[in-house]
Design a protein around this motif. Structure first.
Motif, PDB file in Angstrom:
ATOM      1  N   ASN A   6       0.833  -1.182   0.000  1.00 42.59           N
ATOM      2  CA  ASN A   6       0.000   0.000   0.000  1.00 42.59           C
ATOM      3  C   ASN A   6       0.880   1.247   0.000  1.00 42.59           C
ATOM      4  OD1 ASN A   6      -2.189   1.701   0.202  1.00 42.59           O
ATOM      5  ND2 ASN A   6      -2.206   1.619   2.440  1.00 42.59           N
ATOM      6  N   THR A   7       0.694   2.085  -1.004  1.00 38.47           N
ATOM      7  CA  THR A   7       1.417   3.342  -1.085  1.00 38.47           C
ATOM      8  C   THR A   7       0.446   4.453  -0.740  1.00 38.47           C
ATOM      9  OG1 THR A   7       2.805   2.459  -2.831  1.00 38.47           O
ATOM     10  CG2 THR A   7       2.739   4.838  -2.642  1.00 38.47           C
ATOM     11  N   VAL A   8       0.918   5.409   0.039  1.00 37.00           N
ATOM     12  CA  VAL A   8       0.075   6.543   0.401  1.00 37.00           C
ATOM     13  C   VAL A   8       0.708   7.803  -0.184  1.00 37.00           C
ATOM     14  CG1 VAL A   8      -0.884   7.889   2.313  1.00 37.00           C
ATOM     15  CG2 VAL A   8      -0.646   5.399   2.521  1.00 37.00           C
ATOM     16  N   VAL A   9      -0.095   8.577  -0.899  1.00 37.00           N
ATOM     17  CA  VAL A   9       0.379   9.837  -1.475  1.00 37.00           C
ATOM     18  C   VAL A   9      -0.372  10.946  -0.741  1.00 37.00           C
ATOM     19  CG1 VAL A   9       0.592  11.204  -3.580  1.00 37.00           C
ATOM     20  CG2 VAL A   9       0.694   8.709  -3.711  1.00 37.00           C
ATOM     21  N   GLU A  10       0.369  11.755   0.031  1.00 37.12           N
ATOM     22  CA  GLU A  10      -0.285  12.799   0.825  1.00 37.12           C
ATOM     23  C   GLU A  10       0.241  14.172   0.465  1.00 37.12           C
ATOM     24  OE1 GLU A  10      -1.937  11.100   4.923  1.00 37.12           O
ATOM     25  OE2 GLU A  10       0.182  11.627   4.997  1.00 37.12           O
ATOM     26  N   ARG A  11      -0.574  15.162   0.773  1.00 36.52           N
ATOM     27  CA  ARG A  11      -0.165  16.541   0.527  1.00 36.52           C
ATOM     28  C   ARG A  11      -0.927  17.442   1.490  1.00 36.52           C
ATOM     29  NH1 ARG A  11       2.118  19.968  -4.054  1.00 36.52           N
ATOM     30  NH2 ARG A  11       2.307  21.846  -2.804  1.00 36.52           N
ATOM     31  N   GLU A  12      -0.193  18.236   2.220  1.00 38.94           N
ATOM     32  CA  GLU A  12      -0.827  19.234   3.080  1.00 38.94           C
ATOM     33  C   GLU A  12      -0.945  20.504   2.250  1.00 38.94           C
ATOM     34  OE1 GLU A  12      -1.441  19.032   6.534  1.00 38.94           O
ATOM     35  OE2 GLU A  12      -0.703  16.981   6.751  1.00 38.94           O
ATOM     36  N   LEU A  13      -2.072  21.175   2.342  1.00 44.39           N
ATOM     37  CA  LEU A  13      -2.179  22.450   1.657  1.00 44.39           C
ATOM     38  C   LEU A  13      -3.245  23.286   2.329  1.00 44.39           C
ATOM     39  CD1 LEU A  13      -3.966  22.135  -1.791  1.00 44.39           C
ATOM     40  CD2 LEU A  13      -4.084  20.409  -0.050  1.00 44.39           C
ATOM     41  N   GLU A  14      -3.240  24.563   1.988  1.00 44.14           N
ATOM     42  CA  GLU A  14      -4.232  25.446   2.567  1.00 44.14           C
ATOM     43  C   GLU A  14      -5.313  25.722   1.537  1.00 44.14           C
ATOM     44  OE1 GLU A  14      -3.218  28.648   5.517  1.00 44.14           O
ATOM     45  OE2 GLU A  14      -3.855  29.870   3.802  1.00 44.14           O
ATOM     46  N   LEU A  15      -6.535  25.408   1.910  1.00 46.90           N
ATOM     47  CA  LEU A  15      -7.673  25.718   1.062  1.00 46.90           C
ATOM     48  C   LEU A  15      -8.338  26.960   1.623  1.00 46.90           C
ATOM     49  CD1 LEU A  15      -9.244  22.149   0.736  1.00 46.90           C
ATOM     50  CD2 LEU A  15      -7.532  23.222  -0.700  1.00 46.90           C
ATOM     51  N   PRO A  26      -9.010  30.710   5.685  1.00 46.07           N
ATOM     52  CA  PRO A  26      -8.088  29.619   5.348  1.00 46.07           C
ATOM     53  C   PRO A  26      -8.463  28.342   6.100  1.00 46.07           C
ATOM     54  CG  PRO A  26      -6.993  31.250   6.750  1.00 46.07           C
ATOM     55  CD  PRO A  26      -8.386  31.762   6.486  1.00 46.07           C
ATOM     56  N   VAL A  27      -8.359  27.229   5.401  1.00 41.04           N
ATOM     57  CA  VAL A  27      -8.638  25.930   6.011  1.00 41.04           C
ATOM     58  C   VAL A  27      -7.481  24.988   5.684  1.00 41.04           C
ATOM     59  CG1 VAL A  27     -10.184  23.939   6.033  1.00 41.04           C
ATOM     60  CG2 VAL A  27     -11.132  26.227   5.736  1.00 41.04           C
ATOM     61  N   PRO A  28      -6.676  24.616   6.681  1.00 41.04           N
ATOM     62  CA  PRO A  28      -5.628  23.639   6.419  1.00 41.04           C
ATOM     63  C   PRO A  28      -6.269  22.301   6.056  1.00 41.04           C
ATOM     64  CG  PRO A  28      -5.397  24.619   8.612  1.00 41.04           C
ATOM     65  CD  PRO A  28      -6.730  25.034   8.081  1.00 41.04           C
ATOM     66  N   ALA A  29      -5.721  21.649   5.047  1.00 40.21           N
ATOM     67  CA  ALA A  29      -6.297  20.379   4.603  1.00 40.21           C
ATOM     68  C   ALA A  29      -5.188  19.400   4.257  1.00 40.21           C
ATOM     69  CB  ALA A  29      -7.183  20.605   3.389  1.00 40.21           C
ATOM     70  N   ARG A  30      -5.553  18.133   4.278  1.00 39.72           N
ATOM     71  CA  ARG A  30      -4.609  17.096   3.849  1.00 39.72           C
ATOM     72  C   ARG A  30      -5.301  16.249   2.796  1.00 39.72           C
ATOM     73  NH1 ARG A  30      -3.106  14.021   8.373  1.00 39.72           N
ATOM     74  NH2 ARG A  30      -1.134  15.099   8.540  1.00 39.72           N
ATOM     75  N   LEU A  31      -4.662  16.162   1.633  1.00 41.14           N
ATOM     76  CA  LEU A  31      -5.140  15.280   0.565  1.00 41.14           C
ATOM     77  C   LEU A  31      -4.444  13.937   0.757  1.00 41.14           C
ATOM     78  CD1 LEU A  31      -4.644  17.703  -2.472  1.00 41.14           C
ATOM     79  CD2 LEU A  31      -6.750  17.294  -1.205  1.00 41.14           C
ATOM     80  N   THR A  32      -5.204  12.865   0.714  1.00 41.03           N
ATOM     81  CA  THR A  32      -4.625  11.535   0.881  1.00 41.03           C
ATOM     82  C   THR A  32      -5.150  10.601  -0.202  1.00 41.03           C
ATOM     83  OG1 THR A  32      -4.547  11.854   3.276  1.00 41.03           O
ATOM     84  CG2 THR A  32      -4.279   9.605   2.486  1.00 41.03           C
ATOM     85  N   TYR A  33      -4.224   9.839  -0.764  1.00 41.28           N
ATOM     86  CA  TYR A  33      -4.583   8.813  -1.750  1.00 41.28           C
ATOM     87  C   TYR A  33      -3.874   7.541  -1.334  1.00 41.28           C
ATOM     88  CZ  TYR A  33      -5.002   6.269  -6.131  1.00 41.28           C
ATOM     89  OH  TYR A  33      -5.286   5.313  -7.076  1.00 41.28           O
ATOM     90  N   ARG A  34      -4.610   6.427  -1.308  1.00 37.75           N
ATOM     91  CA  ARG A  34      -4.008   5.138  -0.934  1.00 37.75           C
ATOM     92  C   ARG A  34      -4.177   4.170  -2.092  1.00 37.75           C
ATOM     93  NH1 ARG A  34      -7.284   6.597   3.307  1.00 37.75           N
ATOM     94  NH2 ARG A  34      -6.165   7.381   5.118  1.00 37.75           N
ATOM     95  N   THR A  35      -3.103   3.492  -2.448  1.00 41.15           N
ATOM     96  CA  THR A  35      -3.195   2.565  -3.584  1.00 41.15           C
ATOM     97  C   THR A  35      -4.082   1.365  -3.259  1.00 41.15           C
ATOM     98  OG1 THR A  35      -1.120   1.500  -2.905  1.00 41.15           O
ATOM     99  CG2 THR A  35      -0.970   3.217  -4.579  1.00 41.15           C
ATOM    100  N   ALA A  40     -10.529   6.181  -4.859  1.00 41.84           N
ATOM    101  CA  ALA A  40     -10.952   7.276  -3.979  1.00 41.84           C
ATOM    102  C   ALA A  40      -9.831   8.238  -3.624  1.00 41.84           C
ATOM    103  CB  ALA A  40     -11.530   6.684  -2.689  1.00 41.84           C
ATOM    104  N   VAL A  41     -10.228   9.484  -3.379  1.00 43.03           N
ATOM    105  CA  VAL A  41      -9.334  10.453  -2.755  1.00 43.03           C
ATOM    106  C   VAL A  41      -9.987  10.858  -1.436  1.00 43.03           C
ATOM    107  CG1 VAL A  41      -8.291  11.319  -4.874  1.00 43.03           C
ATOM    108  CG2 VAL A  41     -10.361  12.412  -4.019  1.00 43.03           C
ATOM    109  N   HIS A  42      -9.153  11.193  -0.469  1.00 39.36           N
ATOM    110  CA  HIS A  42      -9.645  11.566   0.853  1.00 39.36           C
ATOM    111  C   HIS A  42      -9.124  12.964   1.162  1.00 39.36           C
ATOM    112  CE1 HIS A  42     -10.568   7.289   1.405  1.00 39.36           C
ATOM    113  NE2 HIS A  42      -9.410   7.082   0.811  1.00 39.36           N
ATOM    114  N   ILE A  43     -10.008  13.812   1.658  1.00 37.46           N
ATOM    115  CA  ILE A  43      -9.583  15.147   2.062  1.00 37.46           C
ATOM    116  C   ILE A  43     -10.006  15.349   3.503  1.00 37.46           C
ATOM    117  CG2 ILE A  43      -9.676  17.620   1.580  1.00 37.46           C
ATOM    118  CD1 ILE A  43     -10.477  17.024  -1.243  1.00 37.46           C
ATOM    119  N   ALA A  44      -9.045  15.693   4.340  1.00 37.59           N
ATOM    120  CA  ALA A  44      -9.328  15.998   5.745  1.00 37.59           C
ATOM    121  C   ALA A  44      -9.189  17.502   5.927  1.00 37.59           C
ATOM    122  CB  ALA A  44      -8.349  15.252   6.652  1.00 37.59           C
ATOM    123  N   PHE A  45     -10.261  18.133   6.385  1.00 34.78           N
ATOM    124  CA  PHE A  45     -10.252  19.572   6.623  1.00 34.78           C
ATOM    125  C   PHE A  45     -10.088  19.814   8.120  1.00 34.78           C
ATOM    126  CE2 PHE A  45     -13.145  18.767   3.036  1.00 34.78           C
ATOM    127  CZ  PHE A  45     -12.485  19.479   2.047  1.00 34.78           C
TER     128      PHE A  45
END
Length: 164
Positions: A6-15, A26-35, A40-45
């Motif tokens: 399982n590979t996880v591709v994450e990115r923190e960014l400000e929405l 501003p809302v800090p968010a994390r984009l997460t993708y799991r192989t 699916a893509v997951h976004i945590a706000f």
């Protein structure tokens, strides 16, 4: 079965949470993708509460939303320009309310690019081993030919006689 790691591709960014045409926060968010969840893509706000608000939707929706408006119902995504900057707008609807979020196109695209390298479009099912599982499920077994025979040998007298 082919179970890759399982590979996880994450990115923190400000929405930005758009409150009105003039106001956003501003809302800090994390984009997460799991192989191991390749569609699916997951976004945590992180909205100042103890637990982040999590949304999950189809990666394809976000990929398409970079280029053209797409989605309907709970998640809609479309590209636009704000003050000359390319952004992606995401309209999210839930029983708890609606939110309009603005994300920087460049950062989202760079992250999506990484997810597409991890699992190229069209190969998601292979990641899940669905094809292998289906093949196993559908493989004929010796008992199958019993089931494939017609259990009702054809009745030669089809003139309606013989029925009670």
């Amino acid at each position: 079965m082919n179970h890759a790691m399982n590979t996880v591709v994450e990115r923190e960014l400000e929405l930005k949470l758009i409150l009105s045409p003039e106001r956003s926060i501003p809302v800090p968010a994390r984009l997460t993708y799991r192989t191991n969840d390749p569609f699916a893509v997951h976004i945590a706000f992180h909205i100042g509460t103890e637990n982040p608000v999590n949304w999950t939707f189809a990666r394809e929706l976000l990929v398409e939303g970079v280029f053209r408006p797409c989605g309907h119902g709970d998640v809609r995504v479309w590209p636009t320009k704000v003050d000359g900057r390319s952004v992606i707008l995401m309209a999210l609807s839930s029983p708890d309310g609606d939110a309009l979020l603005e994300a920087p196109t460049a950062q989202v695209s760079a992250w999506l690019e990484r997810t597409l390298r991890a699992v190229p479009p069209g190969s998601e099912a292979e990641q899940l081993g669905i094809d292998d599982g289906l093949a196993e499920l559908l493989a004929p077994t010796p008992a199958d030919d019993l089931w494939l025979r017609d259990p009702w040998p054809s009745d030669e007298s089809q003139d309606g006689e013989g029925y009670v």
